[in-house]
Design a protein around this motif. Structure first.
Motif, PDB file in Angstrom:
ATOM      1  N   GLU A   1       0.996  -1.268  -0.007  1.00 20.42           N
ATOM      2  CA  GLU A   1       0.103  -0.004   0.157  1.00 20.42           C
ATOM      3  C   GLU A   1       0.906   1.272  -0.102  1.00 20.42           C
ATOM      4  N   PHE A   2       1.875   1.028   0.666  1.00 17.12           N
ATOM      5  CA  PHE A   2       2.999   2.352   0.665  1.00 17.12           C
ATOM      6  C   PHE A   2       3.727   2.583  -0.626  1.00 17.12           C
ATOM      7  N   ALA A   3       3.751   1.416  -1.283  1.00 17.35           N
ATOM      8  CA  ALA A   3       4.408   1.494  -2.674  1.00 17.35           C
ATOM      9  C   ALA A   3       3.246   2.127  -3.708  1.00 17.35           C
ATOM     10  N   ARG A   4       2.155   1.896  -3.629  1.00 15.67           N
ATOM     11  CA  ARG A   4       0.847   2.090  -4.501  1.00 15.67           C
ATOM     12  C   ARG A   4       0.666   3.965  -4.089  1.00 15.67           C
ATOM     13  N   TRP A   5       0.829   4.132  -2.797  1.00 16.60           N
ATOM     14  CA  TRP A   5       0.778   5.614  -2.476  1.00 16.60           C
ATOM     15  C   TRP A   5       1.847   6.245  -2.949  1.00 16.60           C
ATOM     16  N   ILE A   6       3.109   5.929  -3.002  1.00 18.68           N
ATOM     17  CA  ILE A   6       4.264   6.743  -3.791  1.00 18.68           C
ATOM     18  C   ILE A   6       4.216   6.737  -4.999  1.00 18.68           C
ATOM     19  N   ALA A   7       3.868   5.593  -5.856  1.00 18.82           N
ATOM     20  CA  ALA A   7       3.446   5.579  -7.213  1.00 18.82           C
ATOM     21  C   ALA A   7       2.289   6.840  -7.743  1.00 18.82           C
TER      22      ALA A   7
END
Length: 374
Positions: free
Chosen positions: A364-370
């Motif tokens: 979810e953190f990776a998706r937020w950054i993306a």
């Protein structure tokens, strides 16, 4: 076709699948200086960032300094007792004004002695009387948005970002019963680690690493089969664990009659995007604020303190000294683990592996950054 030399494109591709098939973020997202520059502009310069606890600035003139995407920022308590943030750059020849933290009656530039009041207005400028175009009123320090959110000093360069009380209202839905604003900070330290800031953030977000990385401290009490990671929210992720009374400060104070049932034993771990990491218990809290200085370097504010019930307990200092020793040991273990990950990423054969169900917050953190990338 995706450009393999474009870390943002690699990241978007890696998060564009279901979590059940997900892998860790691509290596380039951690190691690329170009991606770090994108993070500075599109993540850090456009987010609420934490400078620490509001009670770190108790008296008029108390100040802290920080960097936001390369921007020097000064946060202080003014003469009226209000928190203020402003540019930490002199309006004359652009020297940085204050360093670190401390207390001051006025802000004096160490280069040419221009002085500013605690509200940022220019107070004095030696030998400027012969400059006919000079006007003191036009040379105050630019204000920067600063909010006390539940006891945390939150700062942003973005003039249009929703207030954290609005943006993070779901945090209150989860942990509002503990009233974070009332907790008392007892220590604040600054550290510098040789790892990427996201490696450290991800390390905090998952407890999958606890049995191995923290085998000498807290890992022995962890049962991975009993762990769950709930789906996160738009601006943060979280999970919680139940504690016993083996650490006196982990559970509610014996005289506390407000907390009932499981709420007396529940510890929350919250990652407020992008870089505020909080462990909150009924007895104490500790936190990390992260600021990247290079792809493989991160500056850390590490602090913590006590629930007000324990802050007034005569034995609190004894209990907290023991707890602080444990927290420091755990922090050292995390440093070893996260710095080894950074070293491993330098290898030619380094590849992101599949994620466990216990690493949902990382995805979810990776998706937020993306979602922040242009």
């Amino acid at each position: 076709m995706m450009n393999i030399h474009d870390p943002a494109a690699e990241l978007r591709a890696s998060v564009g699948i279901a979590f059940e098939q997900a892998h860790a973020m691509p290596v380039s997202v951690y190691t690329s200086p170009e991606f770090l520059a994108l993070e500075a502009e599109h993540v850090f310069a456009r987010s609420w960032l934490c400078a620490g606890r509001a009670d770190a600035l108790r008296e008029p003139g108390d100040y802290l300094t920080m960097q936001i995407a390369g921007e020097p920022v000064l946060i202080l308590r003014d003469r009226e007792g209000q928190l203020r943030a402003m540019s930490n750059v002199c309006r004359h020849r652009m020297s940085v004004l204050l360093e670190g933290r401390g207390n001051t009656r006025v802000i004096t530039c160490p280069y040419h002695a221009w002085t500013y009041s605690l509200d940022g207005s220019l107070r004095g400028a030696p030998a400027m009387d012969m400059n006919k175009g000079f006007c003191k009123e036009d040379n105050g320090l630019p204000a920067i948005r600063c909010v006390n959110w539940n006891g945390w000093i939150m700062v942003t360069l973005d003039a249009d970002l929703p207030d954290p009380h609005e943006q993070l209202s779901e945090v209150d839905d989860l942990v509002g019963y503990l009233d974070m604003s009332s907790y008392v900070e007892t220590f604040r330290e600054e550290h510098h680690w040789n790892t990427n800031w996201k490696i450290l953030a991800e390390n905090f977000m998952e407890s999958y690493h606890l049995p191995m990385c923290h085998g000498a401290t807290i890992g022995g009490a962890v049962d991975l089969r009993k762990m769950t990671c709930p789906e996160g929210r738009a601006h943060f992720n979280y999970h919680h664990i139940m504690k016993d009374d083996s650490i006196a400060l982990s559970i509610a104070h014996k005289d506390n009659t407000t907390l009932q049932g499981d709420d007396r034993y529940r510890t929350w771990l919250m990652a407020i995007y992008p870089s505020l990491l909080i462990t909150l218990t009924p007895g104490y809290f500790w936190y990390l604020c992260l600021t990247p200085s290079a792809p493989g370097e991160v500056d850390i504010v590490y602090g913590g303190g006590l629930h007000p019930d324990f802050a007034v307990d005569p034995q609190a200092d004894v209990h907290f000294a023991m707890l602080k020793g444990l927290l420091d040991h755990v922090n050292d273990e995390d440093r070893g683990c996260t710095e080894r990950v950074w070293r491993g990423m330098q290898g030619r054969l380094a590849r992101p592996g599949p994620l466990s169900h216990l690493e949902r917050p990382n995805f979810e953190f990776a998706r937020w950054i993306a979602s922040r990338m242009p």
